[in-house]
Design a protein around this motif. Structure first.
Motif, PDB file in Angstrom:
ATOM      1  N   GLU A  27       0.840  -1.196   0.000  1.00  0.00           N
ATOM      2  CA  GLU A  27       0.000   0.000   0.000  1.00  0.00           C
ATOM      3  C   GLU A  27       0.875   1.247   0.000  1.00  0.00           C
ATOM      4  O   GLU A  27       1.750   1.397   0.851  1.00  0.00           O
ATOM      5  CB  GLU A  27      -0.906  -0.006   1.228  1.00  0.00           C
ATOM      6  N   PHE A  28       0.596   2.154  -0.949  1.00  0.00           N
ATOM      7  CA  PHE A  28       1.387   3.385  -1.049  1.00  0.00           C
ATOM      8  C   PHE A  28       0.460   4.581  -1.239  1.00  0.00           C
ATOM      9  O   PHE A  28      -0.078   4.786  -2.333  1.00  0.00           O
ATOM     10  CB  PHE A  28       2.368   3.296  -2.228  1.00  0.00           C
ATOM     11  N   PRO A  29       0.226   5.380  -0.177  1.00  0.00           N
ATOM     12  CA  PRO A  29      -0.560   6.602  -0.333  1.00  0.00           C
ATOM     13  C   PRO A  29       0.186   7.593  -1.216  1.00  0.00           C
ATOM     14  O   PRO A  29       1.314   7.969  -0.919  1.00  0.00           O
ATOM     15  CB  PRO A  29      -0.697   7.120   1.104  1.00  0.00           C
ATOM     16  N   ALA A  30      -0.470   8.017  -2.302  1.00  0.00           N
ATOM     17  CA  ALA A  30       0.205   8.856  -3.290  1.00  0.00           C
ATOM     18  C   ALA A  30      -0.186  10.324  -3.192  1.00  0.00           C
ATOM     19  O   ALA A  30       0.285  11.142  -3.967  1.00  0.00           O
ATOM     20  CB  ALA A  30      -0.089   8.340  -4.707  1.00  0.00           C
ATOM     21  N   GLY A  31      -1.065  10.661  -2.252  1.00  0.00           N
ATOM     22  CA  GLY A  31      -1.514  12.039  -2.114  1.00  0.00           C
ATOM     23  C   GLY A  31      -2.846  12.263  -2.811  1.00  0.00           C
ATOM     24  O   GLY A  31      -3.267  11.502  -3.693  1.00  0.00           O
ATOM     25  N   ASN A  32      -3.541  13.341  -2.397  1.00  0.00           N
ATOM     26  CA  ASN A  32      -4.808  13.721  -3.024  1.00  0.00           C
ATOM     27  C   ASN A  32      -5.836  12.589  -2.953  1.00  0.00           C
ATOM     28  O   ASN A  32      -6.618  12.372  -3.885  1.00  0.00           O
ATOM     29  CB  ASN A  32      -4.585  14.149  -4.479  1.00  0.00           C
ATOM     30  N   ASN A  33      -5.795  11.831  -1.826  1.00  0.00           N
ATOM     31  CA  ASN A  33      -6.732  10.716  -1.596  1.00  0.00           C
ATOM     32  C   ASN A  33      -6.624   9.608  -2.641  1.00  0.00           C
ATOM     33  O   ASN A  33      -7.593   8.888  -2.908  1.00  0.00           O
ATOM     34  CB  ASN A  33      -8.177  11.225  -1.536  1.00  0.00           C
ATOM     35  N   VAL A  34      -5.464   9.492  -3.234  1.00  0.00           N
ATOM     36  CA  VAL A  34      -5.188   8.418  -4.196  1.00  0.00           C
ATOM     37  C   VAL A  34      -4.207   7.436  -3.551  1.00  0.00           C
ATOM     38  O   VAL A  34      -3.216   7.841  -2.941  1.00  0.00           O
ATOM     39  CB  VAL A  34      -4.597   8.974  -5.501  1.00  0.00           C
ATOM     40  N   VAL A  35      -4.505   6.139  -3.672  1.00  0.00           N
ATOM     41  CA  VAL A  35      -3.635   5.111  -3.100  1.00  0.00           C
ATOM     42  C   VAL A  35      -3.231   4.141  -4.210  1.00  0.00           C
ATOM     43  O   VAL A  35      -4.070   3.680  -4.990  1.00  0.00           O
ATOM     44  CB  VAL A  35      -4.330   4.338  -1.964  1.00  0.00           C
ATOM     45  N   LEU A  36      -1.931   3.862  -4.269  1.00  0.00           N
ATOM     46  CA  LEU A  36      -1.400   2.878  -5.210  1.00  0.00           C
ATOM     47  C   LEU A  36      -1.203   1.560  -4.473  1.00  0.00           C
ATOM     48  O   LEU A  36      -0.639   1.531  -3.379  1.00  0.00           O
ATOM     49  CB  LEU A  36      -0.068   3.362  -5.775  1.00  0.00           C
ATOM     50  N   TYR A  37      -1.670   0.465  -5.081  1.00  0.00           N
ATOM     51  CA  TYR A  37      -1.453  -0.870  -4.545  1.00  0.00           C
ATOM     52  C   TYR A  37      -0.618  -1.673  -5.532  1.00  0.00           C
ATOM     53  O   TYR A  37      -0.915  -1.703  -6.730  1.00  0.00           O
ATOM     54  CB  TYR A  37      -2.782  -1.570  -4.273  1.00  0.00           C
ATOM     55  N   ILE A  38       0.409  -2.317  -5.006  1.00  0.00           N
ATOM     56  CA  ILE A  38       1.355  -3.054  -5.850  1.00  0.00           C
ATOM     57  C   ILE A  38       1.321  -4.525  -5.475  1.00  0.00           C
ATOM     58  O   ILE A  38       1.546  -4.891  -4.315  1.00  0.00           O
ATOM     59  CB  ILE A  38       2.780  -2.514  -5.676  1.00  0.00           C
ATOM     60  N   LYS A  39       1.045  -5.362  -6.455  1.00  0.00           N
ATOM     61  CA  LYS A  39       1.107  -6.809  -6.256  1.00  0.00           C
ATOM     62  C   LYS A  39       2.489  -7.293  -6.679  1.00  0.00           C
ATOM     63  O   LYS A  39       2.844  -7.241  -7.856  1.00  0.00           O
ATOM     64  CB  LYS A  39       0.029  -7.509  -7.077  1.00  0.00           C
ATOM     65  N   HIS A  40       3.270  -7.740  -5.704  1.00  0.00           N
ATOM     66  CA  HIS A  40       4.589  -8.316  -5.990  1.00  0.00           C
ATOM     67  C   HIS A  40       4.428  -9.833  -6.109  1.00  0.00           C
ATOM     68  O   HIS A  40       3.899 -10.478  -5.203  1.00  0.00           O
ATOM     69  CB  HIS A  40       5.568  -8.007  -4.861  1.00  0.00           C
ATOM     70  N   TYR A  41       4.875 -10.387  -7.207  1.00  0.00           N
ATOM     71  CA  TYR A  41       4.852 -11.840  -7.335  1.00  0.00           C
ATOM     72  C   TYR A  41       6.012 -12.271  -8.230  1.00  0.00           C
ATOM     73  O   TYR A  41       6.693 -11.437  -8.842  1.00  0.00           O
ATOM     74  CB  TYR A  41       3.515 -12.338  -7.874  1.00  0.00           C
ATOM     75  N   LYS A  42       6.261 -13.579  -8.268  1.00  0.00           N
ATOM     76  CA  LYS A  42       7.374 -14.084  -9.065  1.00  0.00           C
ATOM     77  C   LYS A  42       6.932 -15.312  -9.858  1.00  0.00           C
ATOM     78  O   LYS A  42       6.177 -16.154  -9.354  1.00  0.00           O
ATOM     79  CB  LYS A  42       8.573 -14.441  -8.171  1.00  0.00           C
ATOM     80  N   ASP A  43       7.407 -15.381 -11.079  1.00  0.00           N
ATOM     81  CA  ASP A  43       7.233 -16.570 -11.901  1.00  0.00           C
ATOM     82  C   ASP A  43       8.491 -17.432 -11.777  1.00  0.00           C
ATOM     83  O   ASP A  43       9.600 -16.917 -11.625  1.00  0.00           O
ATOM     84  CB  ASP A  43       7.021 -16.192 -13.368  1.00  0.00           C
ATOM     85  N   LYS A  44       8.291 -18.738 -11.853  1.00  0.00           N
ATOM     86  CA  LYS A  44       9.410 -19.675 -11.707  1.00  0.00           C
ATOM     87  C   LYS A  44       9.643 -20.419 -13.017  1.00  0.00           C
ATOM     88  O   LYS A  44       8.706 -20.853 -13.664  1.00  0.00           O
ATOM     89  CB  LYS A  44       9.104 -20.671 -10.587  1.00  0.00           C
ATOM     90  N   LYS A  45      10.898 -20.538 -13.388  1.00  0.00           N
ATOM     91  CA  LYS A  45      11.230 -21.353 -14.550  1.00  0.00           C
ATOM     92  C   LYS A  45      12.553 -22.073 -14.316  1.00  0.00           C
ATOM     93  O   LYS A  45      13.396 -21.618 -13.534  1.00  0.00           O
ATOM     94  CB  LYS A  45      11.301 -20.505 -15.821  1.00  0.00           C
TER      95      LYS A  45
END
Length: 239
Positions: free
Chosen positions: A147-165
């Motif tokens: 969760e990253f509050p970006a200001g002006n009541n806007v929030v950025l959400y980042i999904k971190h994931y990894k693919d395996k090979k």
């Protein structure tokens, strides 16, 4: 008799602690009190320690692993069954989307996958993660999002994931983990995908020129560290 007296003392202290939490907002003294309580009763008695053991038999190529940053556990907090726990040794397995606890200190090898449905949020270092259990799965992945509050009541959400090979260049097959990310923007109470420039411009049409300029100026950052690029972009157009 002494055990009974000791148990009664813990119950009294716990009652005081709950009253303090209701009356006052969270302070550093309150966190210290929680930590004292957990330490003296014993971490093994807390209700978050009921998940399966975390096992990792990956044989990876150099500098690759399944975790958010590294295999090292660092101090963090969790909200589990509506209860806050502080200063725990945590790690985040971004391949299997599991939060891992090392309950007995850094020199113990025990690791536990905490039960995901019981976790509302957690914090590792300075980053806070929210457990989205009810997102529209046809549009967004469920699970943990930074969760990253970006200001002006806007929030950025980042999904971190990894693919395996598998990497077969060596004499034996080794695993390679590829970091991936998906982005969601919360604006005016609604969630929107934000994985390309067109989607971002559609959300912030008045900032189209600023967005185009930012993409042009920081294209190398976007390639090297897309989450940081997105954080800086959203701060730039919302402040």
């Amino acid at each position: 008799m002494k055990k009974l007296q000791k148990k009664s003392l813990y119950l009294i202290l716990f009652g005081i602690l709950l009253n303090t939490h209701v009356i006052y907002c969270q302070t550093s003294n309150e966190i210290s009190t929680y930590n004292w309580f957990d330490k003296n009763i014993g971490v093994e008695s807390l209700d978050f320690e009921n998940g399966p053991a975390h096992l990792n038999f990956d044989r990876t190529i150099s500098n690759h692993n399944r975790y958010y940053i590294s295999q090292d556990f660092i101090k963090g907090n969790i909200r589990y069954n509506d209860q806050e726990y502080y200063d725990l040794l945590l790690n985040y397995d971004t391949y299997s989307d599991e939060l891992i606890l090392k309950p007995y200190g850094e020199f113990n090898t025990t690791k536990i996958n905490l039960i995901r449905n019981n976790i509302s949020s957690f914090k590792i270092g300075t980053e806070k993660f929210i457990n989205f259990k009810k997102l529209n799965s046809t549009i967004f992945r469920k699970g943990y999002y930074e969760e990253f509050p970006a200001g002006n009541n806007v929030v950025l959400y980042i999904k971190h994931y990894k693919d395996k090979k598998k990497n077969s260049k060596e004499e034996i097959d080794l695993i390679e983990f590829i970091p991936k990310h998906e982005f969601i923007i919360l604006k005016e109470g609604k969630f929107y995908p934000a994985n390309d420039k067109k989607e971002i411009i559609a959300l912030f049409p008045d900032s189209k020129r600023k967005i185009n300029d930012f993409y042009l100026t920081y294209r190398n950052l976007k390639k090297d560290n897309t989450p940081l690029f997105m954080k800086n972009l959203l701060k730039y157009i919302n402040n």
